[in-house]
Motif scaffolding. Sequence first.
Motif, PDB file in Angstrom:
ATOM      1  N   ARG A   2     -34.481  29.935 -46.864  1.00 63.32           N
ATOM      2  CA  ARG A   2     -33.862  30.526 -45.427  1.00 63.32           C
ATOM      3  C   ARG A   2     -32.987  31.797 -45.106  1.00 63.32           C
ATOM      4  NH1 ARG A   2     -33.629  25.011 -45.387  1.00 63.32           N
ATOM      5  NH2 ARG A   2     -35.906  23.829 -44.644  1.00 63.32           N
ATOM      6  N   LEU A  63     -30.263  17.555 -34.878  1.00 64.00           N
ATOM      7  CA  LEU A  63     -30.269  17.637 -36.066  1.00 64.00           C
ATOM      8  C   LEU A  63     -29.282  16.955 -36.675  1.00 64.00           C
ATOM      9  CD1 LEU A  63     -32.415  20.613 -36.455  1.00 64.00           C
ATOM     10  CD2 LEU A  63     -33.430  18.164 -36.896  1.00 64.00           C
ATOM     11  N   TYR A  68     -30.158  11.113 -36.846  1.00 62.21           N
ATOM     12  CA  TYR A  68     -31.789  11.644 -37.206  1.00 62.21           C
ATOM     13  C   TYR A  68     -31.029  12.007 -39.372  1.00 62.21           C
ATOM     14  CZ  TYR A  68     -34.906  15.297 -38.524  1.00 62.21           C
ATOM     15  OH  TYR A  68     -35.921  15.629 -38.049  1.00 62.21           O
ATOM     16  N   LEU A  70     -29.571  14.323 -41.517  1.00 63.48           N
ATOM     17  CA  LEU A  70     -30.470  16.177 -42.121  1.00 63.48           C
ATOM     18  C   LEU A  70     -29.294  16.007 -43.279  1.00 63.48           C
ATOM     19  CD1 LEU A  70     -32.566  17.846 -41.909  1.00 63.48           C
ATOM     20  CD2 LEU A  70     -31.068  19.047 -40.717  1.00 63.48           C
ATOM     21  N   ILE A  74     -29.539  21.530 -46.414  1.00 58.48           N
ATOM     22  CA  ILE A  74     -30.561  21.948 -45.408  1.00 58.48           C
ATOM     23  C   ILE A  74     -30.203  22.207 -43.861  1.00 58.48           C
ATOM     24  CG2 ILE A  74     -32.603  21.263 -44.114  1.00 58.48           C
ATOM     25  CD1 ILE A  74     -33.534  19.363 -46.612  1.00 58.48           C
ATOM     26  N   LEU A 127     -42.140  27.932 -43.509  1.00 57.73           N
ATOM     27  CA  LEU A 127     -42.796  27.342 -42.265  1.00 57.73           C
ATOM     28  C   LEU A 127     -41.447  26.809 -41.368  1.00 57.73           C
ATOM     29  CD1 LEU A 127     -46.071  25.435 -42.843  1.00 57.73           C
ATOM     30  CD2 LEU A 127     -44.746  25.468 -40.442  1.00 57.73           C
ATOM     31  N   GLU A 165     -36.130  24.414 -57.355  1.00 50.12           N
ATOM     32  CA  GLU A 165     -37.018  23.650 -56.604  1.00 50.12           C
ATOM     33  C   GLU A 165     -36.518  22.386 -56.156  1.00 50.12           C
ATOM     34  OE1 GLU A 165     -40.588  21.446 -59.291  1.00 50.12           O
ATOM     35  OE2 GLU A 165     -39.687  22.779 -60.343  1.00 50.12           O
ATOM     36  N   ALA A 166     -37.053  22.438 -55.388  1.00 47.32           N
ATOM     37  CA  ALA A 166     -36.555  21.029 -54.157  1.00 47.32           C
ATOM     38  C   ALA A 166     -36.189  20.200 -55.421  1.00 47.32           C
ATOM     39  CB  ALA A 166     -36.839  21.161 -53.068  1.00 47.32           C
ATOM     40  N   VAL A 167     -35.883  18.744 -54.276  1.00 51.94           N
ATOM     41  CA  VAL A 167     -35.449  17.369 -54.341  1.00 51.94           C
ATOM     42  C   VAL A 167     -37.054  16.919 -54.209  1.00 51.94           C
ATOM     43  CG1 VAL A 167     -34.859  15.281 -55.157  1.00 51.94           C
ATOM     44  CG2 VAL A 167     -33.068  17.616 -55.889  1.00 51.94           C
ATOM     45  N   ARG A 168     -37.273  16.465 -54.623  1.00 48.04           N
ATOM     46  CA  ARG A 168     -38.305  15.254 -54.945  1.00 48.04           C
ATOM     47  C   ARG A 168     -38.466  14.037 -54.260  1.00 48.04           C
ATOM     48  NH1 ARG A 168     -38.903  19.182 -51.783  1.00 48.04           N
ATOM     49  NH2 ARG A 168     -40.489  20.959 -51.519  1.00 48.04           N
ATOM     50  N   LYS A 169     -38.364  12.792 -53.677  1.00 47.50           N
ATOM     51  CA  LYS A 169     -38.545  11.104 -53.946  1.00 47.50           C
ATOM     52  C   LYS A 169     -40.092  11.267 -54.722  1.00 47.50           C
ATOM     53  CE  LYS A 169     -38.110  10.728 -49.322  1.00 47.50           C
ATOM     54  NZ  LYS A 169     -38.306  10.550 -47.556  1.00 47.50           N
TER      55      LYS A 169
END
Lengths: 191, 191
Positions: A2, A63, A68, A70, A74, A127, A165-169
């Motif tokens: 971003r 937000l 929320y 967040l 982010i 996006l 790289e973004a962290v994923r569950k």
Amino acid sequence: MRRLDAGRPVSEADLQTIIEAALKAATGSNSQTTRWIVVTDSGLRNRLGAVYQQCWVQAAEFLASPEYALDDRIFRSASHLGEHMGEAPVIVVPCAPGPPGVASASVFPGVQNLMLAARALGLGTTLTTLYAMRESEVKEILDIPEDHSTYAMIPIGYPLGRWAEAVRKPTAELVFHDRWGSVFGSQNSDT
Amino acid sequence: MRRLDAGRPVSEADLQTIIEAALKAATGSNSQTTRWIVVTDSGLRNRLGAVYQQCWVQAAEFLASPEYALDDRIFRSASHLGEHMGEAPVIVVPCAPGPPGVASASVFPGVQNLMLAARALGLGTTLTTLYAMRESEVKEILDIPEDHSTYAMIPIGYPLGRWAEAVRKPTAELVFHDRWGSVFGSQNSDT
């Protein structure tokens, strides 16, 4: 990504590559009804940025609320985009005929192709659909016909700051085997 | 790729790779609310296939009509899928909370990642939403909770028959510069 470099333009050759990747994605019945508006004019970008900034201010209130929840990093990154959308060297807006959302399954695969092609060229994208609360203003700025809807706003530019790289569950939380709730994959029994 | 080899299974390792690619796509605020159901059980695939076949019969009437003007080759290929969905070795169904469509911008980028990863492994896929007219039956078959919606049905398998690059319209028809209707790219003035 971003945070984009406002001072470093994107070459026309790279833009062509990125856009052609978008067009190669499959669409329902190969209908290809998506129209891609590639905005580089600074006056138009500024106007889009002003609309986006207003949407961000409205969204930020929600937000930032505890319910929320967040992630703080982010939020700061989204806030940066909220204030600087118009400075992105390029903003792409995909459109399709009909009311909002009806062509999502044909538009977003192309958006992802576009984002992956940009990434491969060292270009960052995001996006966002946050602008949708003021979609009519976006349509007016870009002369989009009444009978078409917009699907996203995608700023493109060279990245500023950390690009990891973004962290994923864990996969076991997001993927099921055969039925909702059933664990997928043998190794997931360990997670 | 709508014609898949019913007799050749997809390895678990390949499925893992494909699913992990899907999970790496960005989601709004990195919310990761999509849940991916990977269906390999033949009984469940047959039931999904029966639902899809009924949807195809209903859709085919419309798609065969002159006003829709669907390309004949695509019609035959879609018809094949309509009759053989349940025979695909794997069917993936992504779901997300809320009413249909609200999470499209977060679900379909992952779907495209999944399809690209499959393609890189020599596996064919199709993104179809035709089943949506009988979505409640699909939700029942897969135990999907009432408060979630499905976004696509994606059969995966080894391709049968010709696998060529699909024809696309000229860029100048699909892409605009700055405003709706303005030509994008210098070379497009020739097309």
